[in-house]
Design a protein around this motif. Structure first.
Motif, short mmCIF file in Angstrom:
data_model
loop_
_atom_site.label_atom_id
_atom_site.label_comp_id
_atom_site.label_asym_id
_atom_site.label_seq_id
_atom_site.Cartn_x
_atom_site.Cartn_y
_atom_site.Cartn_z
N ALA A 82 1.19 -1.12 0.30
CA ALA A 82 -0.03 -0.04 -0.03
C ALA A 82 0.91 1.30 -0.02
O ALA A 82 0.51 2.32 -0.72
N LEU A 83 1.98 1.27 0.77
CA LEU A 83 2.97 2.25 0.86
C LEU A 83 3.59 2.62 -0.60
O LEU A 83 3.49 3.81 -0.98
N ILE A 84 3.86 1.55 -1.16
CA ILE A 84 4.39 1.53 -2.50
C ILE A 84 3.50 2.23 -3.52
O ILE A 84 3.76 2.99 -4.33
N ALA A 85 2.22 1.72 -3.64
CA ALA A 85 1.22 2.38 -4.37
C ALA A 85 0.98 3.86 -3.97
O ALA A 85 0.76 4.48 -4.94
N GLY A 86 0.97 4.07 -2.96
CA GLY A 86 0.88 5.53 -2.40
C GLY A 86 1.75 6.33 -3.03
O GLY A 86 1.52 7.57 -3.33
N ILE A 87 3.15 5.94 -2.96
CA ILE A 87 4.49 6.72 -3.50
C ILE A 87 3.96 6.79 -4.91
O ILE A 87 4.27 7.82 -5.40
N ARG A 88 3.51 5.92 -5.62
CA ARG A 88 3.59 5.75 -7.07
C ARG A 88 2.56 6.78 -7.50
O ARG A 88 2.60 7.55 -8.34
N SER A 89 1.22 7.21 -6.42
CA SER A 89 0.34 8.04 -6.77
C SER A 89 0.82 9.54 -6.82
O SER A 89 0.14 10.37 -7.17
N LEU A 90 1.93 9.58 -6.13
CA LEU A 90 2.33 10.94 -6.02
C LEU A 90 3.07 11.23 -7.12
O LEU A 90 3.43 12.46 -7.51
N GLY A 91 3.10 10.29 -8.23
CA GLY A 91 3.79 10.65 -9.43
C GLY A 91 5.28 10.33 -9.60
O GLY A 91 6.20 10.56 -10.43
N ILE A 92 5.58 9.67 -8.45
CA ILE A 92 6.99 9.09 -8.46
C ILE A 92 7.08 7.78 -8.88
O ILE A 92 6.42 6.87 -8.51
N ARG A 93 7.77 7.50 -9.97
CA ARG A 93 7.67 6.09 -10.95
C ARG A 93 8.85 5.29 -10.23
O ARG A 93 8.56 4.02 -10.51
N ASP A 94 10.04 5.81 -9.87
CA ASP A 94 11.08 5.20 -9.53
C ASP A 94 11.11 4.82 -7.99
O ASP A 94 11.55 5.55 -7.46
N ILE A 95 10.79 3.43 -7.89
CA ILE A 95 10.51 3.18 -6.31
C ILE A 95 11.35 2.07 -6.24
O ILE A 95 11.07 0.89 -7.20
N LYS A 96 12.21 1.98 -5.37
CA LYS A 96 13.24 0.71 -5.26
C LYS A 96 13.34 0.38 -3.74
O LYS A 96 12.80 1.02 -2.72
N MET A 97 13.89 -0.73 -3.61
CA MET A 97 13.90 -1.21 -2.03
C MET A 97 15.21 -1.93 -1.98
O MET A 97 15.92 -2.45 -2.67
N THR A 98 15.82 -1.83 -0.47
CA THR A 98 16.98 -2.57 -0.09
C THR A 98 16.65 -3.35 0.90
O THR A 98 15.96 -2.99 1.91
N THR A 99 16.96 -4.61 0.82
CA THR A 99 16.29 -5.57 1.71
C THR A 99 17.56 -6.74 1.91
O THR A 99 17.99 -6.98 0.97
N ASN A 100 17.15 -7.50 2.99
CA ASN A 100 17.97 -8.66 3.21
C ASN A 100 17.33 -10.13 2.54
O ASN A 100 18.01 -10.90 2.32
N GLY A 101 16.20 -9.77 1.90
CA GLY A 101 15.92 -10.65 1.16
C GLY A 101 15.11 -11.95 1.79
O GLY A 101 14.58 -12.82 1.04
N PHE A 102 15.25 -12.07 3.05
CA PHE A 102 14.76 -13.30 3.79
C PHE A 102 13.07 -13.61 3.69
O PHE A 102 12.70 -14.76 3.49
N LEU A 103 12.49 -12.35 3.42
CA LEU A 103 10.90 -12.74 3.31
C LEU A 103 10.28 -12.18 2.11
O LEU A 103 9.41 -11.76 1.68
N LEU A 104 11.69 -11.99 0.98
CA LEU A 104 10.94 -11.79 -0.50
C LEU A 104 10.23 -12.53 -1.09
O LEU A 104 9.43 -12.00 -1.95
N ALA A 105 10.50 -13.82 -1.14
CA ALA A 105 9.73 -14.82 -2.03
C ALA A 105 8.43 -14.67 -2.09
O ALA A 105 7.70 -14.60 -3.14
N ARG A 106 7.71 -14.72 -0.84
CA ARG A 106 6.40 -14.62 -0.69
C ARG A 106 5.86 -13.07 -0.91
O ARG A 106 4.52 -13.07 -0.99
N LYS A 107 6.63 -12.16 -0.69
CA LYS A 107 6.09 -10.71 -1.02
C LYS A 107 6.06 -10.25 -2.20
O LYS A 107 5.45 -9.22 -2.53
N ILE A 108 7.05 -10.77 -3.34
CA ILE A 108 7.47 -9.92 -4.36
C ILE A 108 6.32 -9.60 -5.26
O ILE A 108 6.22 -8.50 -5.97
N GLU A 109 5.41 -10.32 -5.48
CA GLU A 109 4.32 -10.29 -6.52
C GLU A 109 3.60 -9.19 -6.06
O GLU A 109 3.25 -8.26 -7.11
#
Ligand code: SAM
Length: 316
Positions: A82-109
């Motif tokens: 929801a946060l990412i979608a909210g940032i996008r709605s501000l007109g910011i297209r380039d949204i990136k993340m830095t993560t340790n990846g441990f919980l990534l597989a189940r959340k990426i979609e």
């Protein structure tokens, strides 16, 4: 906007937002002790609404190009999509993340659907024992699964590896081979004297030159031209693969730094070497925000000197 330029022409175009100052890993270069924090969000973090309000105010003043979500561990933040979608709605297209990846597989979609474009995943070793020595957690297979799931989902993926002498310097070649085999970008980071390592990182420091010497034992490489604002210097092998080195110490890149940091309490920092938070959460006027941004700009240095704040606090 023009007011917000320092004598070197530096301004803020990239905002790094620390979503929470807790992590499910306890990397030795980040924290000196294992806080044994469970996989839940700390109560001090800002809500999606508060974050969107602050990011929106900053965007109106700075015309931000990129927002990078970090922490702590951003995948522990509950309303991330929801946060990412909210940032996008501000007109910011380039949204990136830095993560340790441990919980990534189940959340990426869900994150991809929200509008996440690009992910940096920290991976300091492929050998489980060395991985544990760096992160104080077991989890190579989970992190690799996350990396491959992100690639499969069509998100741009980069691997970040902090290299520590005597800890994981002999992981450079296996990690490089892994990245090349899977068509992934990888960057090796020089250790930075932050947090508990401030003034105390030398014993574990592994320089850019030492990394290149190590890599040259297997690959013929040539240096590529560095792009403005880019933290990494990239190299290409004779076979056409490339990798990067982020050499804070050996090759400082402060002179064209365009980054601003927002922490979990609504403070901004203009530089990783500053330990002075500038509170913006309660600012209500444009003038007040501009004054705070000017103060943050004045924090920028010519060379990284670090501070006693860890990346966990200031946002990596
Ligand atoms: N938890 C996420 C992760 O592990 O990527 C995001 C936060 S972490 C603080 C962000 C980045 O900071 C990581 O790439 C990590 O490797 C880097 N980092 C933290 N402390 C560092 C240090 N002392 N020297 C170099 N890099 C560091």
């Amino acid at each position: 906007m023009d007011k917000l330029k320092d004598p070197l022409g530096r301004s803020f175009r990239v905002l790094r937002v620390s979503l929470l100052d807790t992590c499910n890993f306890a990397c030795t270069y980040c924290v000196c002790e294992d806080p044994l924090i469970p996989e839940k969000m700390a109560e001090t973090t800002l809500s999606v609404g508060e974050l969107i309000r602050l990011i929106s105010n900053l965007h109106e003043t700075l015309n931000l190009q990129t927002v990078r979500l970090t922490g702590g561990e951003p995948l522990l933040y509950p309303d991330l999509a929801a946060l990412i979608a909210g940032i996008r709605s501000l007109g910011i297209r380039d949204i990136k993340m830095t993560t340790n990846g441990f919980l990534l597989a189940r959340k990426i979609e869900a994150l991809k659907r929200g509008g996440l474009r690009s992910i940096n995943v920290s991976l300091d070793a492929l050998d489980e024992e060395r991985f544990f020595r760096m992160t104080r957690r077991m989890g190579v297979a989970r992190v690799v699964e996350g990396i491959l799931a992100a690639k499969e989902a069509g998100v741009d993926v980069k691997i970040n590896t902090v290299v520590m002498r005597g800890e994981n310097d002999n992981e450079i070649l296996p990690l490089l081979d892994f990245a090349f085999r899977h068509g992934l970008k990888i960057r090796f980071l020089e250790l930075m004297g932050m947090g508990h390592l401030h003034g105390n990182a030398d014993g574990k420091f592994f320089s850019k030159q030492a990394m290149l010497t190590n890599i040259a034992s297997r690959y013929l490489v040539r240096e590529l031209a560095k792009r403005p604002g880019e933290t990494a210097t990239y190299y290409r092998t004779a076979c056409g693969n490339s990798f990067g080195i982020i050499a804070n110490e050996s090759q400082p890149f402060c002179s064209d730094c365009n980054r601003l940091r927002l922490d979990v309490k609504g403070n901004i920092y203009g530089c990783l070497s500053s330990n002075v938070p500038i509170a913006i959460a309660d600012i209500t006027t444009q003038k007040g925000l501009e004054a705070s941004l000017c103060a943050a700009l004045a924090q920028k240095q010519l060379k990284f000197s670090g501070s006693e704040l860890s990346m966990l606090t200031i946002g990596g």
